[in-house]
Motif scaffolding. Structure first.
Motif, PDB file in Angstrom:
ATOM      1  N   PRO A 159       1.199  -1.325   0.339  1.00  0.00           N
ATOM      2  CA  PRO A 159      -0.174   0.173   0.543  1.00  0.00           C
ATOM      3  C   PRO A 159       1.204   1.378   0.071  1.00  0.00           C
ATOM      4  O   PRO A 159       1.907   1.566   0.063  1.00  0.00           O
ATOM      5  N   ARG A 160       0.370   2.478  -0.115  1.00  0.00           N
ATOM      6  CA  ARG A 160       1.112   3.726  -0.887  1.00  0.00           C
ATOM      7  C   ARG A 160       1.388   3.992   0.845  1.00  0.00           C
ATOM      8  O   ARG A 160       1.000   3.855   1.928  1.00  0.00           O
ATOM      9  N   ARG A 161       2.445   4.626   1.618  1.00  0.00           N
ATOM     10  CA  ARG A 161       2.922   4.616   2.403  1.00  0.00           C
ATOM     11  C   ARG A 161       3.223   5.929   2.839  1.00  0.00           C
ATOM     12  O   ARG A 161       2.773   7.468   2.068  1.00  0.00           O
ATOM     13  N   GLY A 162       2.803   6.250   4.161  1.00  0.00           N
ATOM     14  CA  GLY A 162       2.696   8.127   4.340  1.00  0.00           C
ATOM     15  C   GLY A 162       1.442   8.656   4.695  1.00  0.00           C
ATOM     16  O   GLY A 162       1.106  10.198   4.371  1.00  0.00           O
ATOM     17  N   ASN A 163       0.576   7.902   5.141  1.00  0.00           N
ATOM     18  CA  ASN A 163      -0.765   7.906   4.880  1.00  0.00           C
ATOM     19  C   ASN A 163      -1.127   9.164   6.049  1.00  0.00           C
ATOM     20  O   ASN A 163      -1.823   8.084   6.866  1.00  0.00           O
ATOM     21  N   LYS A 164      -0.649  10.101   6.292  1.00  0.00           N
ATOM     22  CA  LYS A 164      -0.293  10.744   7.207  1.00  0.00           C
ATOM     23  C   LYS A 164      -2.000  11.137   7.909  1.00  0.00           C
ATOM     24  O   LYS A 164      -2.124  11.054   9.027  1.00  0.00           O
ATOM     25  N   GLY A 165      -2.548  11.559   7.184  1.00  0.00           N
ATOM     26  CA  GLY A 165      -4.183  11.902   7.880  1.00  0.00           C
ATOM     27  C   GLY A 165      -4.996  11.214   8.139  1.00  0.00           C
ATOM     28  O   GLY A 165      -5.795  11.812   8.217  1.00  0.00           O
ATOM     29  N   ALA A 166      -4.413   9.807   8.140  1.00  0.00           N
ATOM     30  CA  ALA A 166      -5.371   9.102   8.355  1.00  0.00           C
ATOM     31  C   ALA A 166      -5.866   8.507   9.922  1.00  0.00           C
ATOM     32  O   ALA A 166      -4.661   8.614  10.299  1.00  0.00           O
ATOM     33  N   PRO A 167      -6.820   7.676  10.349  1.00  0.00           N
ATOM     34  CA  PRO A 167      -7.036   7.619  11.627  1.00  0.00           C
ATOM     35  C   PRO A 167      -6.152   7.023  11.613  1.00  0.00           C
ATOM     36  O   PRO A 167      -5.589   6.416  11.049  1.00  0.00           O
ATOM     37  N   PRO A 168      -5.397   7.196  12.945  1.00  0.00           N
ATOM     38  CA  PRO A 168      -4.847   5.741  13.376  1.00  0.00           C
ATOM     39  C   PRO A 168      -5.595   4.392  13.464  1.00  0.00           C
ATOM     40  O   PRO A 168      -4.121   3.333  12.493  1.00  0.00           O
ATOM     41  N   LYS A 169      -6.302   3.239  13.289  1.00  0.00           N
ATOM     42  CA  LYS A 169      -6.255   2.611  12.767  1.00  0.00           C
ATOM     43  C   LYS A 169      -6.269   1.961  11.165  1.00  0.00           C
ATOM     44  O   LYS A 169      -5.488   1.240  11.347  1.00  0.00           O
ATOM     45  N   VAL A 170      -6.352   2.940  10.280  1.00  0.00           N
ATOM     46  CA  VAL A 170      -5.762   3.037   8.897  1.00  0.00           C
ATOM     47  C   VAL A 170      -4.314   2.734   8.652  1.00  0.00           C
ATOM     48  O   VAL A 170      -3.492   2.122   8.148  1.00  0.00           O
ATOM     49  N   GLN A 171      -3.835   3.777  10.188  1.00  0.00           N
ATOM     50  CA  GLN A 171      -2.100   3.833  10.104  1.00  0.00           C
ATOM     51  C   GLN A 171      -1.781   2.454  10.242  1.00  0.00           C
ATOM     52  O   GLN A 171      -0.650   1.829   9.588  1.00  0.00           O
ATOM     53  N   ILE A 172      -2.086   1.821  10.921  1.00  0.00           N
ATOM     54  CA  ILE A 172      -1.798   0.373  12.268  1.00  0.00           C
ATOM     55  C   ILE A 172      -1.694  -0.430  11.097  1.00  0.00           C
ATOM     56  O   ILE A 172      -1.669  -1.476  10.914  1.00  0.00           O
ATOM     57  N   GLU A 173      -3.046  -0.497  10.449  1.00  0.00           N
ATOM     58  CA  GLU A 173      -3.588  -1.673   9.728  1.00  0.00           C
ATOM     59  C   GLU A 173      -2.078  -1.391   7.976  1.00  0.00           C
ATOM     60  O   GLU A 173      -1.999  -2.416   7.496  1.00  0.00           O
ATOM     61  N   GLU A 174      -1.941  -0.136   7.837  1.00  0.00           N
ATOM     62  CA  GLU A 174      -0.952  -0.108   6.881  1.00  0.00           C
ATOM     63  C   GLU A 174       0.158  -0.484   7.143  1.00  0.00           C
ATOM     64  O   GLU A 174       1.181  -0.788   6.001  1.00  0.00           O
ATOM     65  N   HIS A 175       0.522  -0.539   8.180  1.00  0.00           N
ATOM     66  CA  HIS A 175       1.782  -0.649   9.014  1.00  0.00           C
ATOM     67  C   HIS A 175       1.409  -2.525   9.422  1.00  0.00           C
ATOM     68  O   HIS A 175       2.792  -3.270   8.577  1.00  0.00           O
ATOM     69  N   ILE A 176       0.562  -3.125   9.277  1.00  0.00           N
ATOM     70  CA  ILE A 176       0.697  -3.986   8.984  1.00  0.00           C
ATOM     71  C   ILE A 176       0.687  -4.472   8.007  1.00  0.00           C
ATOM     72  O   ILE A 176       1.336  -6.034   7.629  1.00  0.00           O
ATOM     73  N   GLY A 177       0.272  -4.631   7.167  1.00  0.00           N
ATOM     74  CA  GLY A 177       0.231  -4.839   5.403  1.00  0.00           C
ATOM     75  C   GLY A 177       1.752  -4.672   4.936  1.00  0.00           C
ATOM     76  O   GLY A 177       2.300  -5.555   4.396  1.00  0.00           O
TER      77      GLY A 177
END
Lengths: 191, 114
Positions: free
Chosen positions: B57-75
């Protein structure tokens, strides 16, 4: 046993995927390669039951995961394996934020129930759709979705600094990701 | 596609134990085309899909809520673990294995192998 040159080439081409799946699933590179070897032998000796042109990768993944799960069940009955030991240690330790340093992603992944781990790997890393993954695991698509969701939730919980494992499961929403759990995380923890 | 169910249940008949070879003869006989379509879907991914899987997934989705951020991190972590192995060269042991398996059992090859 006659295996066509094309089939042999296809088996060869599938090896990297099989290894990636096996390592992610077992968390142990040596064991993973043993699994891949067993899978290849089994596939080769059963090749007559595979119809060329159908989904070789799914067939191989299914053989591998069946081998893994039967071995997993056997090991649990016999000696405690190293994965079990690590998981046991982690399950008591990560309550303290200070101990989170070593709880990197792989350790967290190893803590998941194997069916959830498998689901997450198939859908989140191998590029399979939920339907394809459900086919490999012989479960309903809804079951697959639920396993993936639970795996994500559990990982989020494990990677969260304040997650003793109980009601705090959702606390990661407010808490910030631990910088220790991954180099890339610092950004997320900025605010 | 309903293909998956009979296929998978046929496959899962082998719990890793006694010589039970996964068999997909039944499903394949009925719907070769469907099976072929499904076959094309995994790993023989089309290039775009493969690239997406490799890239993550795209990196650096800073504006996203934490849930999205951690899911992206996991991904990202998950794909990085998977792709790290995926891109490694095939170890010799597997090349040797396929070579050994390919040697005709009673053929002219040296029989010292067994």
């Amino acid at each position: 046993m006659s295996v066509s040159p094309q089939m042999k080439a296809d088996l060869l081409a599938a090896i990297p995927s099989l290894r990636a799946f096996a390592v992610s699933l077992s968390g142990n590179p040596d064991r993973a390669d043993d699994l891949v070897q067993e899978t290849l032998v089994k596939a080769w000796t059963s090749i007559s039951s595979f119809t060329e042109g159908t989904n070789l990768a799914a067939w191989l993944f299914t053989i591998l995961r069946n081998l893994y799960f039967s071995e997993y069940r056997k090991r649990r009955r016999e000696v405690p394996d190293t994965d079990g030991l690590i998981a046991g240690r982690l399950s008591t330790a990560p309550a303290q934020p200070g101990h989170m340093d070593f709880l990197d992603f792989q350790a967290a992944l190893a803590q998941l129930p194997p069916d959830q781990r498998e689901a997450l790997i198939l859908v989140g890393a191998s590029g399979m759709s939920y339907e394809e993954a459900a086919g490999v695991c012989d479960c309903a698509v809804g079951t697959m979705k639920s396993r993936v969701n639970r795996a994500r939730g559990r990982l989020a919980q494990l990677l969260s600094p304040a997650a003793p494992g109980g009601e705090a499961a959702d606390d990661w929403r407010g808490a910030v990701l631990p910088a220790a759990s991954g180099r890339r995380l610092s950004r997320a923890g900025g605010g | 596609m309903s293909l998956k169910k009979p296929l998978a249940s046929a496959l899962n008949r082998s719990p890793g134990g006694s010589a039970s070879a996964p068999s997909q003869a039944d499903s394949a006989a009925g719907s070769v085309d469907g099976a072929r379509a499904a076959g094309a879907a995994i790993l023989n991914l089309d290039p775009a899909r493969k690239a997406r899987a490799l890239r993550g997934p795209r990196r650096g989705n800073k504006g996203a809520p934490p849930k999205v951020q951690i899911e992206e991190h996991i991904g990202r972590q998950l794909k990085s673990l998977y792709n790290d192995v995926l891109t490694q060269p095939i170890p010799d042991r597997f090349l040797d294995l396929l070579h050994t398996l390919d040697a005709p059992a009673g053929g002219p090859c040296k029989d010292s192998g067994k």
